[in-house]
Design an enzyme around this catalytic site. Sequence first.
Site, PDB file in Angstrom:
ATOM      1  CE  LYS A 192      -3.984   1.690   2.703  1.00  0.00           C
ATOM      2  NZ  LYS A 192      -4.828   1.393   3.884  1.00  0.00           N
ATOM      3  CB  SER A 196      -8.222   2.814   2.796  1.00  0.00           C
ATOM      4  OG  SER A 196      -7.341   2.380   3.828  1.00  0.00           O
ATOM      5  CB  SER A 236      -8.414   0.038   5.754  1.00  0.00           C
ATOM      6  OG  SER A 236      -9.244   1.162   5.735  1.00  0.00           O
TER       7      SER A 236
END
Lengths: 65, 470
Positions: B81, B156, B180
Amino acid sequence: MTTPTAKEIKAMTDVAGVPVDAEVAARIANSIGPAFQGFAPVAGTLPFDLEPAGFLLVQTAKVSA
Amino acid sequence: MSTEPALMSLTAVAKAIAAKKLSSHEVTRSCLHRIAEWQPRLNAFMAIESEAALKAADAADAALAKGHHRGALHGVPLAHKDMYYDAGEVVTCGSLIRRDFVATTTSTALQRLKDAGTVRLGSLQMVEFAYGPTGHNVHYGAVHNPWHVDHITGGSSSGSGSAVAARLTFAALGSDTGGSIRMPAHFCGVTGLKTTVGRVSRAGAMPLSQSLDTVGPLAQTVEDCALLLGLMAGADPEDPTASTLPVPDYMDATRGSIKGLRIGVPTAFYVDDLDPEVARVLDETIAVLKKEGAEIVPVELPDQRQLTAACQLVLATEAAALHKRWMIERPQDYGPQVLMRLQNGLAIPGVSYLEAMRWRGPALAAYLAAVTGTDAVLAPVAPVPAPTIAESDVGNSDGAEAVIQRLTRFTRPVNYLGLPSLSIPAGFTKSGLPVGMQLIGRSFDEATLLRIGAAFQRATDFHALVPKLA
């Protein structure tokens, strides 16, 4: 505990230094309403002697299954 | 062993490289091949660094040939990420504001993986500043679900879920502040571990909420997550909030039987208003766990809606405080949805925020009392499988806000309590969308969750299924 109104939110954002217009304030009031309503049964009920580090003490306490 | 190295699990490929059955070059090339095929459909990567990755892979192979084995992930290509600082690399945080931000330090979690020998493939897409549960991003485009590209990945950690599911990377770091890691794991059919607050250092990881943020992996298997957690967990002088508690042997935990373990199933909230297919998968998961020897017991939890509300008060306030300078100086550079979420925090009085923080200890104590006598709690990650990108696009769909609110219902209580939770692929809908279940544990008891999850994966193959290119 009550949800702030759009008018109150307008004043709060002004004080915070990030002013929003009336339309945005109304949107915020609508958006955060459920959080205030959901927390209302807890608000104003907490005992005096919780600190220091109440969460950390519970988190690291040994618990047997 | 699959003939396509990219389809192997992290633990399997790491062993194959260490044993010189596969070279890092072959493995990296296999991942890059799949990335080239899938990226146009998924938009999972923020940056693809093919040339640098192959060069690093060659260096790893050369080192191994000379007898230098760096660690448990020697030569294994990974991408994460795009919020983990990596000195000298651009780290966008999924935002326009940090589009050109070059990190000067490396996050502790990432450094520990690099020290174990990983090769950098590039960086993965994410929701802007990790503040949204769907995978939409107005700056870089939505990330697509490899099982059905019209559907969301969840967020996310959208790129992490999508890329691991499509086998473009063997694993990926995500972050979980309100769900997330677990939501992309659920929607994309991969394994995701939300760690206890404090289990993994957050130094050099983009902050969203200092009280709730956690670092954790998404990977194909529970064993993979155990390997990564073992490498990352532990005290860190760069992050005094990282716990000094000893780090157990998580890989050893994955080998244990679950015979005799007691797994609680909530009698309310987590079983209310479920999509029928999610309810079916919950029943099927219970049946598998019983067959493996676990005892399933009902548990009555304290009111989880109050925990969700408290989580929202804490998250909104802390995120607004973190972003306040940019909200004043660069409001036009935020996506409209993210700016709206940040503005919500401006309207929460300090006393309300601090009350929500003060309640964390008593709320955790009440939860632990309710689950006494159980080893973990089983619950769906979300009440629904992945909605479509269109129906969850706030601004373009009238019902989108309601759809989004529903997504995080089962994840936020866990964040507020700071507990660990393991999301495991547990089934599919009739239309082929994955469904995940979460195992919620006690603080710092990730080992028990990994033990249960690994036993479940020995008895099922949902984690091993791979989406096909349409």
